[in-house]
Motif scaffolding. Structure first.
Motif, PDB file in Angstrom:
ATOM      1  N   ASP A  65      39.223  51.650  38.928  1.00 41.36           N
ATOM      2  CA  ASP A  65      38.259  52.235  37.572  1.00 41.36           C
ATOM      3  C   ASP A  65      37.384  51.039  37.148  1.00 41.36           C
ATOM      4  OD1 ASP A  65      39.473  54.587  37.659  1.00 41.36           O
ATOM      5  OD2 ASP A  65      41.202  53.930  36.215  1.00 41.36           O
ATOM      6  N   ARG A  66      37.788  49.742  37.397  1.00 37.14           N
ATOM      7  CA  ARG A  66      36.998  48.729  36.818  1.00 37.14           C
ATOM      8  C   ARG A  66      35.875  48.531  37.560  1.00 37.14           C
ATOM      9  NH1 ARG A  66      42.125  45.342  36.043  1.00 37.14           N
ATOM     10  NH2 ARG A  66      41.744  44.644  37.991  1.00 37.14           N
ATOM     11  N   ILE A  67      36.129  48.801  38.933  1.00 36.69           N
ATOM     12  CA  ILE A  67      34.841  48.703  39.962  1.00 36.69           C
ATOM     13  C   ILE A  67      34.036  49.666  39.728  1.00 36.69           C
ATOM     14  CG2 ILE A  67      34.138  48.568  42.370  1.00 36.69           C
ATOM     15  CD1 ILE A  67      36.867  47.158  43.057  1.00 36.69           C
ATOM     16  N   PHE A  68      34.580  50.815  39.580  1.00 34.45           N
ATOM     17  CA  PHE A  68      33.686  52.072  39.467  1.00 34.45           C
ATOM     18  C   PHE A  68      32.907  52.109  37.855  1.00 34.45           C
ATOM     19  CE2 PHE A  68      36.194  53.880  42.728  1.00 34.45           C
ATOM     20  CZ  PHE A  68      35.411  53.807  43.770  1.00 34.45           C
ATOM     21  N   ASN A  69      33.284  51.347  37.046  1.00 31.30           N
ATOM     22  CA  ASN A  69      33.050  51.296  35.562  1.00 31.30           C
ATOM     23  C   ASN A  69      32.064  50.137  35.503  1.00 31.30           C
ATOM     24  OD1 ASN A  69      34.167  53.675  34.709  1.00 31.30           O
ATOM     25  ND2 ASN A  69      36.105  52.783  34.278  1.00 31.30           N
ATOM     26  N   ASP A  70      31.810  49.277  36.373  1.00 34.14           N
ATOM     27  CA  ASP A  70      30.849  48.085  36.330  1.00 34.14           C
ATOM     28  C   ASP A  70      31.666  46.853  35.371  1.00 34.14           C
ATOM     29  OD1 ASP A  70      29.014  49.040  38.199  1.00 34.14           O
ATOM     30  OD2 ASP A  70      27.809  50.130  36.750  1.00 34.14           O
ATOM     31  N   ALA A  71      32.815  46.979  35.492  1.00 35.58           N
ATOM     32  CA  ALA A  71      33.488  46.179  34.752  1.00 35.58           C
ATOM     33  C   ALA A  71      34.527  45.312  35.568  1.00 35.58           C
ATOM     34  CB  ALA A  71      34.214  46.796  33.373  1.00 35.58           C
ATOM     35  N   PRO A  72      34.184  44.690  36.652  1.00 34.93           N
ATOM     36  CA  PRO A  72      34.950  44.044  37.440  1.00 34.93           C
ATOM     37  C   PRO A  72      35.576  42.736  36.787  1.00 34.93           C
ATOM     38  CG  PRO A  72      32.993  43.431  38.267  1.00 34.93           C
ATOM     39  CD  PRO A  72      32.804  44.533  37.178  1.00 34.93           C
ATOM     40  N   ALA A  73      36.931  42.433  36.931  1.00 40.08           N
ATOM     41  CA  ALA A  73      37.529  41.224  36.294  1.00 40.08           C
ATOM     42  C   ALA A  73      37.841  40.180  37.292  1.00 40.08           C
ATOM     43  CB  ALA A  73      38.932  41.621  35.640  1.00 40.08           C
ATOM     44  N   ARG A  74      37.932  40.434  38.576  1.00 41.53           N
ATOM     45  CA  ARG A  74      38.371  39.415  39.622  1.00 41.53           C
ATOM     46  C   ARG A  74      37.605  39.488  40.762  1.00 41.53           C
ATOM     47  NH1 ARG A  74      44.939  40.607  39.945  1.00 41.53           N
ATOM     48  NH2 ARG A  74      45.321  40.628  37.509  1.00 41.53           N
ATOM     49  N   SER A  75      36.696  40.261  40.842  1.00 42.36           N
ATOM     50  CA  SER A  75      35.617  40.548  42.002  1.00 42.36           C
ATOM     51  C   SER A  75      34.177  40.480  41.654  1.00 42.36           C
ATOM     52  CB  SER A  75      36.352  41.704  42.847  1.00 42.36           C
ATOM     53  OG  SER A  75      35.695  42.833  42.140  1.00 42.36           O
ATOM     54  N   ASP A  76      33.292  40.616  43.040  1.00 35.61           N
ATOM     55  CA  ASP A  76      31.982  40.873  42.400  1.00 35.61           C
ATOM     56  C   ASP A  76      31.867  42.033  42.092  1.00 35.61           C
ATOM     57  OD1 ASP A  76      32.240  42.024  45.047  1.00 35.61           O
ATOM     58  OD2 ASP A  76      30.936  40.619  46.002  1.00 35.61           O
ATOM     59  N   GLY A  77      32.601  43.070  42.164  1.00 31.62           N
ATOM     60  CA  GLY A  77      32.178  44.406  41.774  1.00 31.62           C
ATOM     61  C   GLY A  77      31.664  45.356  42.726  1.00 31.62           C
ATOM     62  N   ALA A  78      31.558  44.724  43.975  1.00 29.79           N
ATOM     63  CA  ALA A  78      30.866  45.495  45.244  1.00 29.79           C
ATOM     64  C   ALA A  78      32.208  46.664  45.425  1.00 29.79           C
ATOM     65  CB  ALA A  78      30.839  44.729  46.391  1.00 29.79           C
ATOM     66  N   TRP A  79      31.426  47.634  46.101  1.00 35.94           N
ATOM     67  CA  TRP A  79      32.364  49.046  46.295  1.00 35.94           C
ATOM     68  C   TRP A  79      32.845  48.629  47.635  1.00 35.94           C
ATOM     69  CZ3 TRP A  79      29.603  53.875  44.032  1.00 35.94           C
ATOM     70  CH2 TRP A  79      29.613  53.875  42.497  1.00 35.94           C
ATOM     71  N   THR A  80      33.636  47.752  47.870  1.00 36.37           N
ATOM     72  CA  THR A  80      34.288  47.473  49.268  1.00 36.37           C
ATOM     73  C   THR A  80      35.762  47.077  48.972  1.00 36.37           C
ATOM     74  OG1 THR A  80      33.946  44.924  48.797  1.00 36.37           O
ATOM     75  CG2 THR A  80      32.292  46.185  49.871  1.00 36.37           C
ATOM     76  N   ILE A  81      36.592  47.277  50.097  1.00 35.44           N
ATOM     77  CA  ILE A  81      37.841  47.037  50.133  1.00 35.44           C
ATOM     78  C   ILE A  81      38.164  45.571  49.878  1.00 35.44           C
ATOM     79  CG2 ILE A  81      39.854  46.717  51.909  1.00 35.44           C
ATOM     80  CD1 ILE A  81      39.488  49.537  50.673  1.00 35.44           C
ATOM     81  N   VAL A  82      37.396  44.635  50.054  1.00 35.59           N
ATOM     82  CA  VAL A  82      37.740  43.321  49.715  1.00 35.59           C
ATOM     83  C   VAL A  82      37.737  43.096  48.192  1.00 35.59           C
ATOM     84  CG1 VAL A  82      36.544  41.092  49.960  1.00 35.59           C
ATOM     85  CG2 VAL A  82      36.647  42.187  51.898  1.00 35.59           C
ATOM     86  N   ALA A  83      36.683  43.607  47.369  1.00 31.56           N
ATOM     87  CA  ALA A  83      36.628  43.478  46.226  1.00 31.56           C
ATOM     88  C   ALA A  83      37.687  44.432  45.497  1.00 31.56           C
ATOM     89  CB  ALA A  83      35.166  44.236  45.715  1.00 31.56           C
ATOM     90  N   LEU A  84      37.966  45.465  46.220  1.00 27.72           N
ATOM     91  CA  LEU A  84      39.330  46.388  45.542  1.00 27.72           C
ATOM     92  C   LEU A  84      40.636  45.400  45.578  1.00 27.72           C
ATOM     93  CD1 LEU A  84      40.401  48.956  44.259  1.00 27.72           C
ATOM     94  CD2 LEU A  84      40.658  49.671  46.778  1.00 27.72           C
ATOM     95  N   ALA A  85      40.576  44.913  46.615  1.00 29.06           N
ATOM     96  CA  ALA A  85      41.825  43.909  46.935  1.00 29.06           C
ATOM     97  C   ALA A  85      41.940  42.610  45.858  1.00 29.06           C
ATOM     98  CB  ALA A  85      41.875  43.490  48.202  1.00 29.06           C
ATOM     99  N   VAL A 101      45.680  41.307  45.433  1.00 31.22           N
ATOM    100  CA  VAL A 101      46.551  41.747  46.656  1.00 31.22           C
ATOM    101  C   VAL A 101      45.846  41.235  47.859  1.00 31.22           C
ATOM    102  CG1 VAL A 101      48.248  43.262  45.586  1.00 31.22           C
ATOM    103  CG2 VAL A 101      46.081  43.835  47.269  1.00 31.22           C
ATOM    104  N   PRO A 102      46.395  40.744  48.925  1.00 34.95           N
ATOM    105  CA  PRO A 102      45.670  40.472  50.373  1.00 34.95           C
ATOM    106  C   PRO A 102      45.053  41.761  50.789  1.00 34.95           C
ATOM    107  CG  PRO A 102      47.835  39.893  50.528  1.00 34.95           C
ATOM    108  CD  PRO A 102      47.568  40.647  49.108  1.00 34.95           C
ATOM    109  N   ARG A 103      43.636  41.604  51.264  1.00 31.30           N
ATOM    110  CA  ARG A 103      42.997  42.634  51.923  1.00 31.30           C
ATOM    111  C   ARG A 103      43.862  43.418  52.832  1.00 31.30           C
ATOM    112  NH1 ARG A 103      40.588  43.841  56.415  1.00 31.30           N
ATOM    113  NH2 ARG A 103      40.599  41.695  57.145  1.00 31.30           N
ATOM    114  N   ASN A 104      44.407  42.967  53.701  1.00 31.48           N
ATOM    115  CA  ASN A 104      45.276  43.680  54.729  1.00 31.48           C
ATOM    116  C   ASN A 104      46.461  44.650  53.916  1.00 31.48           C
ATOM    117  OD1 ASN A 104      47.189  41.660  53.920  1.00 31.48           O
ATOM    118  ND2 ASN A 104      47.853  41.292  55.992  1.00 31.48           N
ATOM    119  N   ALA A 105      46.772  44.173  52.902  1.00 32.19           N
ATOM    120  CA  ALA A 105      47.793  45.194  52.181  1.00 32.19           C
ATOM    121  C   ALA A 105      47.272  46.401  51.738  1.00 32.19           C
ATOM    122  CB  ALA A 105      48.133  44.567  50.658  1.00 32.19           C
ATOM    123  N   LEU A 106      45.775  46.672  51.608  1.00 34.56           N
ATOM    124  CA  LEU A 106      45.056  47.682  51.678  1.00 34.56           C
ATOM    125  C   LEU A 106      44.756  48.510  52.927  1.00 34.56           C
ATOM    126  CD1 LEU A 106      42.857  47.207  48.390  1.00 34.56           C
ATOM    127  CD2 LEU A 106      44.890  48.390  48.529  1.00 34.56           C
TER     128      LEU A 106
END
Length: 120
Positions: free
Chosen positions: A2-22, A27-32
């Motif tokens: 939700d934070r990524i899709f609402n343009d309000a990222p807290a811990r990432s650059d907000g890109a629509w990528t698995i890296v940003a979601l992780a 969590v580590p990327r490989n967890a996803l």
């Protein structure tokens, strides 16, 4: 998500990528990608429903386009090399015929070398 899709990222650059979601999830990327593919697929489904193409798919499409261009260039080069081979084989054949003709031609004893010629 939700934070990524609402343009309000807290811990990432907000890109629509698995890296940003992780990064957003902490969590580590490989967890996803390995342990929770259901969340990865849900994220990509959300990206697609919002009218976007996932970044990994964009990268793959660019790579496919580049490989197709390289394939066309390689085909042109292969055709040129095949033409060069045919020309070289023809030149070799002609030189072998000329060599054979010269070897079977009788030597002419009347021909004198210029170096043996007596000056006038």
């Amino acid at each position: 998500m939700d934070r990524i899709f609402n343009d309000a990222p807290a811990r990432s650059d907000g890109a629509w990528t698995i890296v940003a979601l992780a990064a957003e999830a902490g969590v580590p990327r490989n967890a996803l990608t390995q342990r929770h593919p259901d969340l990865r697929n849900e994220f990509y489904d959300q990206v697609r429903t919002r009218g976007q193409t996932p970044d990994h798919e964009k990268r793959l499409r660019r790579q496919i386009a580049k490989l197709k261009e390289l394939r066309v260039a390689d085909a042109v080069q292969i055709r040129q090399l095949e033409a060069d081979i045919e020309a070289l084989v023809g030149a070799l054949h002609l030189s072998q015929l000329e060599n054979s003709r010269l070897r079977t031609q009788p030597a002419n004893p009347d021909i004198r070398l210029l170096s043996n010629r007596v000056p006038d």
